[in-house]
Design a protein around this motif. Structure first.
Motif, PDB file in Angstrom:
ATOM      1  N   ILE A 113       0.862  -1.179  -0.116  1.00  0.00           N
ATOM      2  CA  ILE A 113      -0.018   0.093   0.013  1.00  0.00           C
ATOM      3  C   ILE A 113       0.680   1.351   0.121  1.00  0.00           C
ATOM      4  O   ILE A 113       1.501   1.601   0.888  1.00  0.00           O
ATOM      5  CB  ILE A 113      -0.769   0.028   1.254  1.00  0.00           C
ATOM      6  CG1 ILE A 113      -1.732  -1.108   1.092  1.00  0.00           C
ATOM      7  CG2 ILE A 113      -1.742   1.182   1.286  1.00  0.00           C
ATOM      8  CD1 ILE A 113      -2.741  -1.541   2.299  1.00  0.00           C
ATOM      9  N   VAL A 114       0.620   2.044  -1.220  1.00  0.00           N
ATOM     10  CA  VAL A 114       1.546   3.066  -1.112  1.00  0.00           C
ATOM     11  C   VAL A 114       0.941   4.357  -0.407  1.00  0.00           C
ATOM     12  O   VAL A 114      -0.440   4.719  -0.686  1.00  0.00           O
ATOM     13  CB  VAL A 114       1.917   3.564  -2.670  1.00  0.00           C
ATOM     14  CG1 VAL A 114       2.435   4.959  -2.720  1.00  0.00           C
ATOM     15  CG2 VAL A 114       2.546   2.442  -3.354  1.00  0.00           C
ATOM     16  N   PRO A 115       1.481   4.985   0.496  1.00  0.00           N
ATOM     17  CA  PRO A 115       0.684   6.095   1.240  1.00  0.00           C
ATOM     18  C   PRO A 115       0.387   7.215   0.232  1.00  0.00           C
ATOM     19  O   PRO A 115       0.953   7.507  -0.776  1.00  0.00           O
ATOM     20  CB  PRO A 115       1.897   6.756   2.077  1.00  0.00           C
ATOM     21  CG  PRO A 115       2.856   5.462   2.304  1.00  0.00           C
ATOM     22  CD  PRO A 115       2.854   4.824   0.944  1.00  0.00           C
ATOM     23  N   ARG A 116      -0.747   7.751   0.672  1.00  0.00           N
ATOM     24  CA  ARG A 116      -1.473   8.803   0.091  1.00  0.00           C
ATOM     25  C   ARG A 116      -0.357  10.031  -0.372  1.00  0.00           C
ATOM     26  O   ARG A 116      -0.452  10.498  -1.670  1.00  0.00           O
ATOM     27  CB  ARG A 116      -2.602   9.404   0.634  1.00  0.00           C
ATOM     28  CG  ARG A 116      -3.527  10.470  -0.093  1.00  0.00           C
ATOM     29  CD  ARG A 116      -4.578  10.814   0.745  1.00  0.00           C
ATOM     30  NE  ARG A 116      -5.465  11.536   0.497  1.00  0.00           N
ATOM     31  CZ  ARG A 116      -6.724  11.868   0.853  1.00  0.00           C
ATOM     32  NH1 ARG A 116      -6.860  11.656   2.335  1.00  0.00           N
ATOM     33  NH2 ARG A 116      -7.876  12.198   0.241  1.00  0.00           N
ATOM     34  N   GLY A 117       0.258  10.251   0.648  1.00  0.00           N
ATOM     35  CA  GLY A 117       1.275  11.643   0.205  1.00  0.00           C
ATOM     36  C   GLY A 117       2.417  11.225  -0.975  1.00  0.00           C
ATOM     37  O   GLY A 117       2.688  12.018  -1.700  1.00  0.00           O
ATOM     38  N   ASN A 155       2.735  12.578  -4.953  1.00  0.00           N
ATOM     39  CA  ASN A 155       4.097  13.430  -4.972  1.00  0.00           C
ATOM     40  C   ASN A 155       3.958  14.617  -4.100  1.00  0.00           C
ATOM     41  O   ASN A 155       4.405  15.617  -4.248  1.00  0.00           O
ATOM     42  CB  ASN A 155       4.544  13.851  -6.336  1.00  0.00           C
ATOM     43  CG  ASN A 155       4.831  12.722  -7.114  1.00  0.00           C
ATOM     44  OD1 ASN A 155       5.429  12.052  -6.534  1.00  0.00           O
ATOM     45  ND2 ASN A 155       4.294  12.781  -8.651  1.00  0.00           N
ATOM     46  N   ASN A 156       3.195  14.291  -2.750  1.00  0.00           N
ATOM     47  CA  ASN A 156       2.983  15.533  -1.701  1.00  0.00           C
ATOM     48  C   ASN A 156       3.143  14.877  -0.212  1.00  0.00           C
ATOM     49  O   ASN A 156       2.304  14.755   0.415  1.00  0.00           O
ATOM     50  CB  ASN A 156       1.333  16.002  -1.947  1.00  0.00           C
ATOM     51  CG  ASN A 156       1.044  16.957  -1.062  1.00  0.00           C
ATOM     52  OD1 ASN A 156       1.966  17.575  -0.245  1.00  0.00           O
ATOM     53  ND2 ASN A 156      -0.013  17.262  -1.047  1.00  0.00           N
ATOM     54  N   PRO A 157       4.373  14.350  -0.164  1.00  0.00           N
ATOM     55  CA  PRO A 157       4.750  13.710   1.045  1.00  0.00           C
ATOM     56  C   PRO A 157       4.494  14.558   2.579  1.00  0.00           C
ATOM     57  O   PRO A 157       4.777  13.910   3.583  1.00  0.00           O
ATOM     58  CB  PRO A 157       6.212  13.157   1.002  1.00  0.00           C
ATOM     59  CG  PRO A 157       6.786  14.521   0.216  1.00  0.00           C
ATOM     60  CD  PRO A 157       5.810  14.648  -1.106  1.00  0.00           C
ATOM     61  N   LEU A 158       4.469  15.538   2.413  1.00  0.00           N
ATOM     62  CA  LEU A 158       3.974  16.622   3.540  1.00  0.00           C
ATOM     63  C   LEU A 158       2.352  16.779   3.719  1.00  0.00           C
ATOM     64  O   LEU A 158       2.209  17.359   4.643  1.00  0.00           O
ATOM     65  CB  LEU A 158       5.074  17.862   3.606  1.00  0.00           C
ATOM     66  CG  LEU A 158       6.447  17.577   3.755  1.00  0.00           C
ATOM     67  CD1 LEU A 158       7.021  19.165   3.305  1.00  0.00           C
ATOM     68  CD2 LEU A 158       6.798  17.231   5.014  1.00  0.00           C
ATOM     69  N   GLU A 199       4.298  12.044   8.466  1.00  0.00           N
ATOM     70  CA  GLU A 199       3.260  11.845   7.363  1.00  0.00           C
ATOM     71  C   GLU A 199       3.142  10.512   6.622  1.00  0.00           C
ATOM     72  O   GLU A 199       1.732  10.376   6.547  1.00  0.00           O
ATOM     73  CB  GLU A 199       3.428  13.227   6.489  1.00  0.00           C
ATOM     74  CG  GLU A 199       3.452  14.276   7.078  1.00  0.00           C
ATOM     75  CD  GLU A 199       2.220  14.910   7.402  1.00  0.00           C
ATOM     76  OE1 GLU A 199       1.022  14.466   6.868  1.00  0.00           O
ATOM     77  OE2 GLU A 199       1.839  15.806   8.374  1.00  0.00           O
ATOM     78  N   CYS A 200       4.073  10.085   6.116  1.00  0.00           N
ATOM     79  CA  CYS A 200       3.963   8.933   5.073  1.00  0.00           C
ATOM     80  C   CYS A 200       4.190   7.622   5.542  1.00  0.00           C
ATOM     81  O   CYS A 200       4.263   6.548   5.208  1.00  0.00           O
ATOM     82  CB  CYS A 200       4.739   9.260   3.959  1.00  0.00           C
ATOM     83  SG  CYS A 200       3.938  10.597   2.900  1.00  0.00           S
ATOM     84  N   GLY A 201       5.144   7.550   7.060  1.00  0.00           N
ATOM     85  CA  GLY A 201       5.637   6.288   7.539  1.00  0.00           C
ATOM     86  C   GLY A 201       6.553   5.812   6.742  1.00  0.00           C
ATOM     87  O   GLY A 201       7.083   4.498   7.087  1.00  0.00           O
TER      88      GLY A 201
END
Length: 137
Positions: A7-11, A15-18, A120-122
């Motif tokens: 599962i790829v984090p939403r951020g 391309n918005n890892p913050l 934010e993204c783990g």
């Protein structure tokens, strides 16, 4: 054998890892975004650049110059466990919560953003990409 699902984090997907919320016009925004809440960028560098632009404003304009001051605005208590966020960023970045942060201190800013992305993204983003985002800002 069971297939492992990644599962790829939403951020990261955006391309918005913050995890910057929609609300401003940004350089490098994705032309046809499909996330109703968070900005989407054409590359990770542009997303990180936007984060640095916001942090620069927090530090210079709003005089938020310590980890608690920055993170209490970035991740408000009504949406986050802000103290846990501050503690994690401090531990990963090596920045003392009472230390004054200057935007011009490139090394400190890169460590700050690296740690915030982890919260934010783990997961981390390559340091060279974070550095490029700082240089683009």
């Amino acid at each position: 054998m069971a297939k492992k699902i990644s599962i790829v984090p939403r951020g990261i997907r955006n391309n918005n890892p913050l995890n910057i919320r929609i609300g401003n016009q940004w350089l490098g925004e994705r032309p046809c975004p499909n996330d109703p809440s968070f900005e989407q960028f054409v590359s990770m560098e542009y997303g990180i650049r936007a984060g640095f632009v916001l942090l620069r404003r927090y530090i210079r304009h709003y005089k938020r110059t310590t980890l608690p001051a920055i993170i209490e605005a970035w991740a408000p208590r009504n949406e986050n466990n802000t103290q846990r966020y501050i503690d994690a960023v401090s531990a990963w970045s090596g920045i003392n919560p009472t230390e004054a942060i200057r935007y011009e201190d490139k090394d400190t800013m890169i460590r700050l953003v690296d740690a915030m992305i982890r919260v934010e993204c783990g997961q981390p983003v390559e340091r060279r990409i974070i550095t490029k985002g700082y240089e683009m800002a």
